[in-house]
Design a protein around this motif. Structure first.
Motif, short mmCIF file in Angstrom:
data_model
loop_
_atom_site.label_atom_id
_atom_site.label_comp_id
_atom_site.label_asym_id
_atom_site.label_seq_id
_atom_site.Cartn_x
_atom_site.Cartn_y
_atom_site.Cartn_z
N ARG A 3 4.85 8.24 -6.72
CA ARG A 3 4.90 8.51 -5.28
C ARG A 3 3.60 9.13 -4.80
NH1 ARG A 3 10.09 11.96 -4.53
NH2 ARG A 3 10.30 11.87 -6.79
N VAL A 4 3.01 9.97 -5.65
CA VAL A 4 1.72 10.58 -5.30
C VAL A 4 0.64 9.51 -5.23
CG1 VAL A 4 -0.06 12.18 -6.07
CG2 VAL A 4 2.36 12.82 -6.25
N ILE A 5 0.62 8.62 -6.23
CA ILE A 5 -0.37 7.53 -6.24
C ILE A 5 -0.18 6.63 -5.02
CG2 ILE A 5 -1.08 5.44 -7.47
CD1 ILE A 5 -0.54 6.92 -10.08
N ASN A 6 1.08 6.32 -4.71
CA ASN A 6 1.36 5.49 -3.53
C ASN A 6 0.86 6.16 -2.25
OD1 ASN A 6 2.57 3.49 -5.06
ND2 ASN A 6 4.64 4.29 -4.76
N ALA A 7 1.02 7.48 -2.19
CA ALA A 7 0.55 8.22 -1.02
C ALA A 7 -0.97 8.14 -0.89
CB ALA A 7 1.00 9.67 -1.09
N ILE A 8 -1.67 8.25 -2.01
CA ILE A 8 -3.13 8.15 -2.00
C ILE A 8 -3.57 6.76 -1.55
CG2 ILE A 8 -5.19 8.21 -3.45
CD1 ILE A 8 -3.73 10.32 -5.18
N LYS A 41 0.82 -1.21 0.00
CA LYS A 41 0.00 0.00 0.00
C LYS A 41 0.86 1.26 0.00
CE LYS A 41 -3.76 -2.46 0.31
NZ LYS A 41 -4.64 -2.63 -0.86
N ALA A 42 2.00 1.20 0.68
CA ALA A 42 2.88 2.37 0.77
C ALA A 42 3.78 2.52 -0.45
CB ALA A 42 3.73 2.29 2.03
N GLY A 43 3.84 1.49 -1.31
CA GLY A 43 4.66 1.57 -2.51
C GLY A 43 6.05 1.03 -2.36
N ASN A 91 7.14 7.30 -1.61
CA ASN A 91 5.87 7.79 -1.05
C ASN A 91 6.11 9.20 -0.51
OD1 ASN A 91 3.64 8.23 0.85
ND2 ASN A 91 3.19 6.06 0.54
N ILE A 92 5.28 10.17 -0.89
CA ILE A 92 5.52 11.55 -0.49
C ILE A 92 5.11 11.82 0.96
CG2 ILE A 92 5.29 12.43 -2.83
CD1 ILE A 92 2.45 13.34 -2.09
N LYS A 124 13.64 3.39 -6.98
CA LYS A 124 13.03 4.68 -6.63
C LYS A 124 11.92 4.98 -7.62
CE LYS A 124 14.25 9.56 -5.97
NZ LYS A 124 15.36 10.54 -6.01
N SER A 125 10.80 5.49 -7.11
CA SER A 125 9.64 5.76 -7.96
C SER A 125 9.66 7.19 -8.47
CB SER A 125 8.34 5.52 -7.18
OG SER A 125 8.25 4.20 -6.72
N PRO A 126 9.11 7.42 -9.67
CA PRO A 126 8.96 8.80 -10.14
C PRO A 126 7.90 9.52 -9.30
CG PRO A 126 7.89 7.26 -11.64
CD PRO A 126 8.64 6.43 -10.65
#
Length: 1351
Positions: free
Chosen positions: A913-918, A839-841, A876-877, A907-909
């Motif tokens: 990271r935004v999607i992972n945060a959501i 869930k956190a990416g 994750n942001i 490392k994610s773009p």
């Protein structure tokens, strides 16, 4: 619209015409297909058909239990008769469960049927590697590979190489040529074991008769997976399949061949870590850690269809693993390129393109030193450099006619020019020259007959039914088998004539005597704790009853008739009557010396008396305890051997491999004058003769050690046997001639070859004839070493750059944990953290069979900081590494940077990271609903009851998913608490990256406002109990009470207010305890005595319960020392209640998870009780030293080997508990060597003879007589003059054994080896120089005992 369609059709027609006019390209090198005219159309068509097939196929890997790593429900597993056909491929799995995939497959009826397992492993620090393979084939044959290189020692290969064909050792395992591969747990753990002779020197490329320099090598590894499984049936990239098929010329025959080949074979691979040890004759033992791949293939493989392939297997220092294959099959795909990449974060990706070329890479048979290959996977381009190691490149031939020639080349790799790697480059060619070695004919092997249950009361040795252990017991069956073998060996040895009283006779005897049935039933009830009673007295009563109960007339008549038929009733005939229990002298249990043997008997009456004594010995205390301790039923069955007795001039015992070092090229003979009983009983010190034995059976005498042989046993004139002193002149010489020694060695070699396992042979010599009296298997030959048992559950690491810590997890679970806890609690928490990380990416998918976040070493628990930090801001942001470090370690770990983590885990773009945060926020916001479900479920949750152990185990197994879900809910709520904590600290610090001690002190002040924290109520409740005791004026009396009385009083009505508070405490917190996650630690409710020390200590305290001042949120914020603005104070007033509630909820949900844990803990204890009552376990505590899946296996198979392994684990737990580790370790954690601290001072060192290896430290217990044995305590090292059968019940208590007299075959030596405990014998003056209570180190490897003083 019509206009557009017309244009499209026109363009399509033009395209088709263009393709038709285009010439078909020629295959590369005349064989390897290339894209033709309709390549693109065919590729699109194949892709469409493939995806259509995927929609129709349902594979089992996506079920909830599979994601949790629980496998199939144990009640549903049926793998015994699974045929090793394919049936899968092109997206369809060939098996419905992992258990079916990993079991030994039943070979299909085809000459090319296979069931093959392959392992390879490499160290990353030197040039050490191994490659092993066993491929089961029809007709009792297998293909077997053993290649080894040890840095600083040299290269080794099996003596039969480059041929690979040898006899299969066991039809139900992957074993041959001394190599055994065993699946311990599907997709998780395997054992690799080799014991035998290997040829040292350069690898041979041609076969020679000369064996070369052979050295004994013993290696054993536990292989544990760190990657998921890549199944070539379901996981090949669709584009790679489509490209390979589209290149070929299609025809009906091609499509039929493709379908047939696709369904013929299944193949899957997995990467993992090996930890183990290698012992090479003449060199120091080495402990090794290697990484490599395992492969399992089954179905039909016809080497004649395989033109060529190139296989690249590589593992890299960053944890990445690669498999790349270029394959040419004449009838189907002549230029296929497939493979996969395993990433350290658990993701697997099929290779969709590669420029590897069969036409350009050694198609002429000349393998170059360097190759460069590129491929793509997961939208990444990889450039690979392959450097062949010429010094370690072997040639192997596969197939009965050597149809296949395989160049197994060790290679060094570079990935993208920078990342180092190690592995194999395998080149396969069709071999046109045929077989060069002698034809491989499977060695004749003795097969136990399958005999239906019969009613015959006696059977002669020559009867086929007599060769079945279930009919006549182990010893009797072996004598019948040896009788059959002597015909094959042209009378090189003889078996004295005789017959067996069958197990049916004992059953009939009991059927005719209800008193015997009742005695055995009562004995069984007491032994299995279903009824109270004195087990020892009941055994004595049962033995006497069997002895005095007259034989049934039918049995007497049958014995008399058989004696007459074999002419064994003559006045000069002496007979031996020997017990032959079912299960005795088997590969996992010997029962040596447990049962009765009567020698020198004359006449029918003495024989009948001896039969009754043999039956009676089945229920002696020692025999009953032996079966109980191995999880075997107490009511057992027995045959009885009645045999002509040989008036031996010389007799003894022969081991076909060394019983201590397990050297397969060494035979050990113990011999004395007269009967062999003097050797077996340890009456005299025998001659010890060591033979070397080649693979072809050529024996040479290496050493003769003449024993004192002061006494011998001979037949007495009036019947029975007598002890006789040996003449000094005879005792000073070896009792065997060299010719007889070599003849006996040849016979033993042939017997071992027939059985295909090492043997412990009893023999006798009269005149020039050799008689064999027994040939039992050596039970400890394949047993796990102490090193293996200590490390058998160690979790693997894909790279040496992992950071492991004992923090956090070590506080919750200090010390070592039991195997059952590792297989349930640890896996549940691992699954919960994996769910959180997805869930956190941090990771892309579940790795159900791997430890990504929790690590195990020597049964201690660790957390993987690298994988934990993969969830942080690089993916994750929202999340922050600094806060994560603070929560886990109590400080920020600056030494480990996010850059280091990204190098391994990626490392994610920004967009991802935004999607992972959501997704992460959604995960935390939905945690509330999961909490409500859990809280509601826990109000009346229990394991469904059952009437027997197996059914109850199935119920536990069925409900384990609830247990996993409880920990997922707890972890999800903990992440919410962590998020609010991050917000709180961020507001307080004003976004500063540097955290001062002042800032952290202010955080503590803010959290002091938390209320309703469940764990904080426990000490308060304890104080309430003690205050009530004081108020009742019972303090002084309560402190004097013993634990049992004190708890009974608190639970009684007389205790008043104190009792009510204590009972309320148990109701509210009784499911908790110290080391509460450990399943074998009973909770306070189950064992209230654990609370007494805390209550008494609190009662003795002079401090009265003074309430601490509590701060309101406003007061706490006002008392902060940090300089914060009024706006941040307002934000803090809003955030602090949320953060405080999150802390309380975190503790509450942890408590609920522990409550669920206690439900399963209670259930496992109930299961343990049921299994003891049903005779599966000797005691309840032993259940916790089995894994969850092993419990199921014992309930189905009653495996004595597993019970013995569990007992060895339990003995080692104390040693593991004493181990200490650094807080943070880079790569695999290593125990701190406490012996180097200088706290121990040597006082006494005594030397003895090694008979069982291992090193233990413990308390000496000097016991000079059996009557003093009651003082022995758990974990003692026993020091005594000698032991006999009467000492057996005390062995489970011991950690080691030292005797002043004895030899390799003395009772203490035999039993110590079976228990796996260190033992030395012939340690003179040990009972006088050492005293009970001394701390000693027993080194069973070096043969010393050392008294030490601990400062």
């Amino acid at each position: 619209m019509i206009y557009l369609v017309s244009i499209a059709v026109a363009f399509f027609c033009i395209y088709v015409v263009k393709l038709l006019l285009r010439a078909e390209p020629e295959p590369l090198n005349g064989r390897y297909a290339v894209p033709g005219r309709f390549y693109t159309l065919k590729k699109v068509l194949v892709l469409c058909l493939y995806h259509y097939r995927l929609l129709r196929v349902k594979n089992p890997a996506n079920s909830e239990r599979q994601k949790m790593g629980l496998g199939s429900r144990k009640a549903d597993i049926r793998v015994e008769n699974r045929v090793a056909g394919g049936g899968g491929g092109l997206g369809k799995s060939s098996r419905s469960s992992v258990e079916e995939m990993e079991c030994v497959q039943k070979l299909v009826k085809d000459p090319n049927a296979i069931d093959s397992v392959y392992f390879m492993g490499f160290t990353q620090t030197d040039k050490t590697f191994f490659i092993v393979r066993v491929c089961r084939k029809p007709n009792d044959l297998c293909e077997m590979w053993v290649l080894l290189r040890v840095d600083g020692v040299g290269c080794f290969q099996h003596p039969i190489h480059p041929d690979t064909i040898c006899s299969l050792d066991n039809k139900n395992s992957w074993s041959g040529g001394g190599l055994k591969l065993e699946c311990l747990e599907p997709h998780r753990r395997w054992r690799i074991f080799f014991n035998g002779l290997l040829r040292k020197g350069p690898y041979r490329d041609t076969w020679m008769e000369e064996e070369g320099e052979l050295l004994h090598v013993r290696m054993s590894f536990i292989w544990t997976s760190f990657s998921t499984v890549f199944d070539f049936d379901t996981d090949i990239h669709p584009s790679a399949i489509a490209q390979s098929i589209a290149k070929e010329k299609w025809s009906l025959k091609f499509l039929e061949n493709l379908r047939t080949y696709n369904e013929q074979q299944t193949h899957y691979e997995q990467w993992g870590q090996c930890i183990g040890e290698i012992e090479i004759e003449g060199y120091e033992r080495k402990e090794l850690l290697l990484r490599g791949v395992r492969d399992h293939s089954y179905g039909i493989r016809n080497w004649a269809d395989m033109h060529r392939y190139i296989l690249i297997l590589a593992h890299f220092e960053n944890g990445l693993s690669v498999n790349l294959i270029a394959l040419s099959i004449s009838a189907t795909t002549t230029n296929m390129k497939i493979g996969f990449v395993m990433f350290p974060n658990g993701k697997k990706a099929g290779i969709d393109w590669s420029d590897i070329s069969l036409a350009d890479m050694a198609d002429d048979g000349v393998i170059a030193d360097l190759y460069r290959i590129s491929f793509t996977a997961d939208n990444q381009l990889f450039n690979l450099q392959v450097s062949i190691d010429r010094s370690a490149s072997a040639i192997m031939y596969g197939g009965l006619s050597w149809e296949s020639q395989i160049h197994e080349c060790v290679a060094n790799y570079r990935l993208n020019l920078t990342v180092r790697g190690w592995g194999i480059a395998e080149f396969h060619y069709r071999n046109e020259s045929g077989r060069q070695a002698r034809d491989s004919v499977p060695a004749k092997r003795f097969q136990e007959p399958v005999v239906p249950a019969g009613s015959r009361l006696v059977l002669s040795f020559s009867s086929e039914a007599c060769r079945c252990p279930a009919v006549v017991g182990g010893k009797g069956a072996q004598l019948a088998q040896l009788t059959e073998m002597q015909k094959c060996f042209r009378m090189q040895f003889f078996v004295p004539i005789g017959f067996c009283v069958t197990t049916a006779a004992l059953e009939y005897q009991m059927e005719m005597n209800t008193s015997l049935q009742q005695a055995v039933a009562e004995l069984n009830d007491v032994a299995c704790t279903r009824k109270n009673g004195n087990l020892c007295e009941l055994c004595k009563r049962c033995v006497e009853l069997f002895k005095i109960t007259k034989l049934a007339p039918e049995i007497e008549s049958a014995i008399c008739d058989q004696l007459a038929e074999l002419k064994l009733l003559g006045t000069e005939e002496r007979l031996a009557v020997r017990s032959s229990a079912v299960g005795e002298d088997a590969e996992d249990s010997s029962a040596a010396g447990q049962l009765s043997t009567e020698l020198g008997l004359k006449g029918f009456d003495q024989v009948c008396d001896a039969v009754r004594k043999c039956w009676a010995s089945l229920y002696t205390f020692q025999a009953v305890q032996y079966r109980r301790q191995r999880g075997q039923p107490v009511p057992s069955n027995m045959g009885v051997v009645i045999q002509q007795m040989v008036a031996a001039q010389t007799a003894g015992v022969l081991f076909t491999c060394h019983p201590v070092t397990r050297h397969s090229g060494r035979m050990i003979i113990n011999a004395n004058y007269g009967l062999g009983e003097s050797v077996v009983s340890g009456l005299a010190e025998p001659d010890t003769i060591t033979l070397s034995c080649s693979l072809k059976g050529q024996c040479h005498i290496l050493k003769k050690e003449v024993g004192t042989k002061q006494q011998q046993i001979r037949q007495a004139g009036e019947g029975g046997v007598m002890v006789k002193n040996t003449l000094v002149s005879d005792a000073s010489e070896c009792c065997m001639t060299e010719d007889m020694i070599l003849r006996l060695g040849q016979v033993a070699f042939q017997v071992q070859k027939m059985y295909r396992t090492p043997r412990d042979i009893e023999w006798a010599v009269k005149d020039t004839c050799i008689y064999l009296l027994q040939a039992r298997p050596i039970t400890t030959f394949n047993s796990m070493s102490e090193f293996e048992l200590i490390h058998e559950f160690d979790s693997p690491l894909a790279t040496d750059y992992e950071w492991m810590t004992t923090s956090n997890i070590g506080e919750m679970m200090p010390g070592a944990v039991s195997p059952l806890t590792m297989s349930t609690f640890v896996r549940a928490v691992e699954y919960a953290i994996q769910e959180f990380s997805i869930k956190a990416g941090g990771i892309p998918c579940f790795s159900p069979y791997n430890h990504k976040f929790l690590g195990i070493c020597c049964s201690h628990l660790f957390m993987n900081l690298m994988s934990i930090n993969s969830n942080m801001e690089q993916n994750n942001i929202i999340t922050r590494k600094k806060m994560n470090d603070f929560e886990l370690l109590g400080r920020v770990l600056n030494e480990l940077s996010l850059h280091d983590v990204a190098l391994i885990y990626g490392k994610s773009p920004l967009w991802k990271r935004v999607i992972n945060a959501i997704r992460y926020l959604q995960y935390m916001l939905t945690a509330g609903s999961r909490v409500n479900i859990l809280m509601k479920k826990m109000k009346a949750y229990q394991i469904q009851p059952a009437s027997n152990a197996q059914e109850f185990y199935f119920n536990i197994d069925r409900q384990l998913s609830d247990y996993f879900e409880a920990w997922c809910t707890s972890i999800s709520k903990s992440s919410s608490s962590g998020m609010w904590n991050a917000v709180l600290v961020s507001v307080l610090s004003g976004g500063k990256t540097k955290w001062t001690s002042e800032l952290l002190a202010d955080v503590a002040i803010l959290y002091s406002t938390c209320s309703d924290v469940v764990s904080a109520d426990i000490p308060v409740s304890i104080e309430g109990i003690t205050e009530a005791i004081r108020a009742q004026g019972k303090s002084a009396d309560f402190l004097k009470l013993d634990a049992e009385t004190a708890i009974s009083w608190l639970l009684s009505r007389e205790s008043g207010e104190a009792g009510l508070k204590f009972q309320n405490f148990l109701q509210k917190h009784g499911f908790r305890c110290l080391r509460e996650a450990e399943l074998c630690e009973k909770s306070w409710k189950s064992d209230p005595k654990k609370l007494l020390p805390a209550i008494q200590a609190t009662l003795q305290s002079t401090n009265s319960g003074v309430e601490k001042p509590t701060l309101s949120p406003g007061e706490a914020i006002g008392s902060l020392k940090s300089n914060i603005t009024w706006i941040r104070k307002i934000i803090l007033r809003l955030v602090l209640p949320k953060a405080s509630k999150a802390v309380a909820n975190r503790e509450l949900l942890k408590a609920e998870a522990i409550r669920m844990h206690d439900v399963f803990k209670t259930a496992y204890w109930k299961l343990a009780k049921l299994m003891v009552q049903e005779g599966y376990l000797p005691d309840e505590d032993l259940l916790f030293f089995l894994t969850h899946s092993e419990i199921g296996q014992i309930l189905q198979q009653r495996s004595a080997t597993m019970i013995s392994r569990a007992q060895h684990r339990r003995k080692l737990l104390g040693k593991q508990m004493d181990l200490q580790f650094k807080e943070i370790s880079i790569s695999k954690p290593q125990p701190i060597d406490q012996y180097r601290s200088g706290t121990n001072r040597t006082k006494i060192i005594l030397k003895g003879m090694t008979v069982s290896q291992g090193i233990v430290k413990g308390t000496a217990r000097v016991v000079k007589t059996i009557q003093e044995a009651v003082c022995i305590q758990q974990g003692d090292i026993l020091i005594t003059a000698s032991t006999d059968i009467g000492w057996s019940p005390y062995f489970p208590l011991l950690r080691g054994l030292i005797t002043e007299i004895g030899g390799l075959l003395s009772h203490g030596a035999v039993v110590a080896r079976e228990y796996g405990m260190p033992c030395i014998v012939s340690c003179r003056n040990a009972t006088s120089l050492l005293q009970s209570g001394d701390t000693v180190v027993l080194n069973g490897t070096k043969g010393t005992v050392q008294k030490i003083e601990e400062n």
